[in-house]
Design a protein around this motif. Structure first.
Motif, mmCIF file in Angstrom:
data_model
loop_
_atom_site.group_PDB
_atom_site.id
_atom_site.type_symbol
_atom_site.label_atom_id
_atom_site.label_comp_id
_atom_site.label_asym_id
_atom_site.label_seq_id
_atom_site.Cartn_x
_atom_site.Cartn_y
_atom_site.Cartn_z
ATOM 1 N N ASN A 93 -10.061 -22.138 6.391
ATOM 2 C CA ASN A 93 -10.173 -21.830 7.817
ATOM 3 C C ASN A 93 -10.186 -20.322 8.056
ATOM 4 O OD1 ASN A 93 -7.458 -20.933 7.851
ATOM 5 N ND2 ASN A 93 -6.717 -22.956 8.439
ATOM 6 N N ASP A 94 -10.138 -19.926 9.310
ATOM 7 C CA ASP A 94 -10.273 -18.516 9.676
ATOM 8 C C ASP A 94 -9.118 -17.626 9.214
ATOM 9 O OD1 ASP A 94 -8.672 -19.851 11.533
ATOM 10 O OD2 ASP A 94 -9.335 -18.625 13.215
ATOM 11 N N SER A 95 -8.051 -18.200 8.699
ATOM 12 C CA SER A 95 -6.968 -17.376 8.143
ATOM 13 C C SER A 95 -7.441 -16.556 6.944
ATOM 14 C CB SER A 95 -5.785 -18.251 7.730
ATOM 15 O OG SER A 95 -5.208 -18.858 8.855
ATOM 16 N N CYS A 96 -8.522 -16.975 6.319
ATOM 17 C CA CYS A 96 -9.077 -16.275 5.158
ATOM 18 C C CYS A 96 -9.844 -15.007 5.554
ATOM 19 C CB CYS A 96 -10.001 -17.215 4.381
ATOM 20 S SG CYS A 96 -10.669 -16.550 2.841
ATOM 21 N N ILE A 97 -10.363 -14.976 6.767
ATOM 22 C CA ILE A 97 -11.208 -13.860 7.201
ATOM 23 C C ILE A 97 -10.447 -12.545 7.105
ATOM 24 C CG2 ILE A 97 -12.476 -12.855 9.150
ATOM 25 C CD1 ILE A 97 -12.975 -15.752 10.115
ATOM 26 N N ALA A 98 -11.103 -11.552 6.520
ATOM 27 C CA ALA A 98 -10.587 -10.186 6.367
ATOM 28 C C ALA A 98 -9.442 -10.090 5.356
ATOM 29 C CB ALA A 98 -10.182 -9.579 7.706
ATOM 30 N N CYS A 99 -9.157 -11.179 4.656
ATOM 31 C CA CYS A 99 -8.182 -11.159 3.561
ATOM 32 C C CYS A 99 -8.924 -11.435 2.246
ATOM 33 C CB CYS A 99 -7.097 -12.209 3.774
ATOM 34 S SG CYS A 99 -5.981 -11.848 5.142
ATOM 35 N N GLY A 150 -18.355 -15.437 0.903
ATOM 36 C CA GLY A 150 -19.000 -14.647 1.931
ATOM 37 C C GLY A 150 -18.498 -13.216 1.853
ATOM 38 N N GLU A 151 -19.037 -12.372 2.693
ATOM 39 C CA GLU A 151 -18.651 -10.964 2.698
ATOM 40 C C GLU A 151 -17.147 -10.784 2.942
ATOM 41 O OE1 GLU A 151 -20.424 -6.933 4.596
ATOM 42 O OE2 GLU A 151 -20.064 -8.543 6.038
ATOM 43 N N ASN A 152 -16.569 -11.592 3.860
ATOM 44 C CA ASN A 152 -15.157 -11.383 4.144
ATOM 45 C C ASN A 152 -14.312 -12.662 4.189
ATOM 46 O OD1 ASN A 152 -15.971 -12.381 6.641
ATOM 47 N ND2 ASN A 152 -15.122 -10.698 7.826
ATOM 48 N N MET A 153 -14.809 -13.729 3.565
ATOM 49 C CA MET A 153 -14.006 -14.947 3.421
ATOM 50 C C MET A 153 -14.629 -15.867 2.383
ATOM 51 S SD MET A 153 -14.684 -17.507 6.710
ATOM 52 C CE MET A 153 -13.530 -18.736 6.128
ATOM 53 N N GLY A 213 -6.951 -14.612 16.055
ATOM 54 C CA GLY A 213 -8.242 -14.153 16.579
ATOM 55 C C GLY A 213 -9.167 -13.544 15.548
ATOM 56 N N LYS A 214 -9.105 -14.015 14.324
ATOM 57 C CA LYS A 214 -9.910 -13.415 13.262
ATOM 58 C C LYS A 214 -11.374 -13.860 13.254
ATOM 59 C CE LYS A 214 -7.749 -13.092 9.255
ATOM 60 N NZ LYS A 214 -6.812 -13.239 8.135
ATOM 61 N N MET A 215 -11.730 -14.896 14.018
ATOM 62 C CA MET A 215 -13.136 -15.337 14.044
ATOM 63 C C MET A 215 -14.052 -14.234 14.541
ATOM 64 S SD MET A 215 -14.109 -18.066 12.624
ATOM 65 C CE MET A 215 -15.811 -18.121 13.138
ATOM 66 N N GLU A 216 -13.581 -13.364 15.394
ATOM 67 C CA GLU A 216 -14.427 -12.277 15.897
ATOM 68 C C GLU A 216 -14.776 -11.283 14.794
ATOM 69 O OE1 GLU A 216 -11.152 -9.212 17.780
ATOM 70 O OE2 GLU A 216 -11.796 -10.896 19.001
ATOM 71 N N LEU A 217 -14.062 -11.339 13.678
ATOM 72 C CA LEU A 217 -14.334 -10.464 12.538
ATOM 73 C C LEU A 217 -15.238 -11.125 11.495
ATOM 74 C CD1 LEU A 217 -10.682 -9.167 11.972
ATOM 75 C CD2 LEU A 217 -12.529 -8.014 13.218
ATOM 76 N N PHE A 218 -15.530 -12.410 11.660
ATOM 77 C CA PHE A 218 -16.297 -13.171 10.680
ATOM 78 C C PHE A 218 -17.684 -12.578 10.451
ATOM 79 C CE2 PHE A 218 -19.431 -16.611 9.958
ATOM 80 C CZ PHE A 218 -19.077 -16.911 8.666
#
Length: 111
Positions: free
Chosen positions: A6-12, A29-32, A98-103
Motif C-alpha cells: 500500500n501507500d506506506s511504501c511510497i518514498a521509503c 517503481g521509482e519510489n515504491m 498522505g503519501k499518495m500525492e508523492l507517488f
C-alpha cells in the motif's frame, strides 16, 4: 488470498521483502514496490520483513483498490529480486500520512 503493497511504501521503498520472496513477485517503481497479485503464493514471509508495515493481506477491509493498483503497476514495472538501500529520507517518511500525492508512475531499475 494475496498480499499487496500500500501507500506506506511510497518514498521509503524498503526492499527487505524482495529477498525473502520465494516466487519473485515484487516489482519496482521509482519510489515504491508492488506485488503481482496473481504471482503471489500467499506465503506471507514478506509481511513481517517490511519496516514500513506496507505489505498487507487482501483480506483486510477495502483492499480491492490496492489489489488492482498492485496488478496494474506490476505489469508496467520491472521485477526486483535483490535488496537495495531504501530511498534517501526513508526514515523521515516512514509513517507519514498522505503519501499518495508523492507517488510516481515511473518504473524503477529492477534487478
Amino acid at each position: 488470498m494475496t498480499y499487496i503493497v500500500n501507500d506506506s511504501c511510497i518514498a521509503c521503498k524498503y526492499t527487505d521483502c524482495v529477498e525473502v520472496c520465494p516466487v519473485d513477485c515484487f516489482y519496482e517503481g521509482e519510489n515504491m514496490l508492488v506485488i503481482h497479485p496473481d504471482e503471489c503464493i500467499d506465503c506471507g514471509v514478506c509481511e513481517p520483513e517490511c519496516p514500513a508495515d506496507a505489505i498487507r493481506p487482501d483480506t483486510e477491509p477495502d483492499m480491492e483498490k490496492w489489489v488492482e493498483f498492485n496488478r496494474k503497476y506490476s505489469l508496467e514495472w520491472p521485477v526486483i529480486i535483490t535488496k537495495k538501500d531504501p530511498l534517501p529520507g526513508a526514515e523521515e517518511m516512514d509513517g507519514k500520512p498522505g503519501k499518495m500525492e508523492l507517488f510516481s508512475e515511473k518504473p524503477g531499475e529492477g534487478g
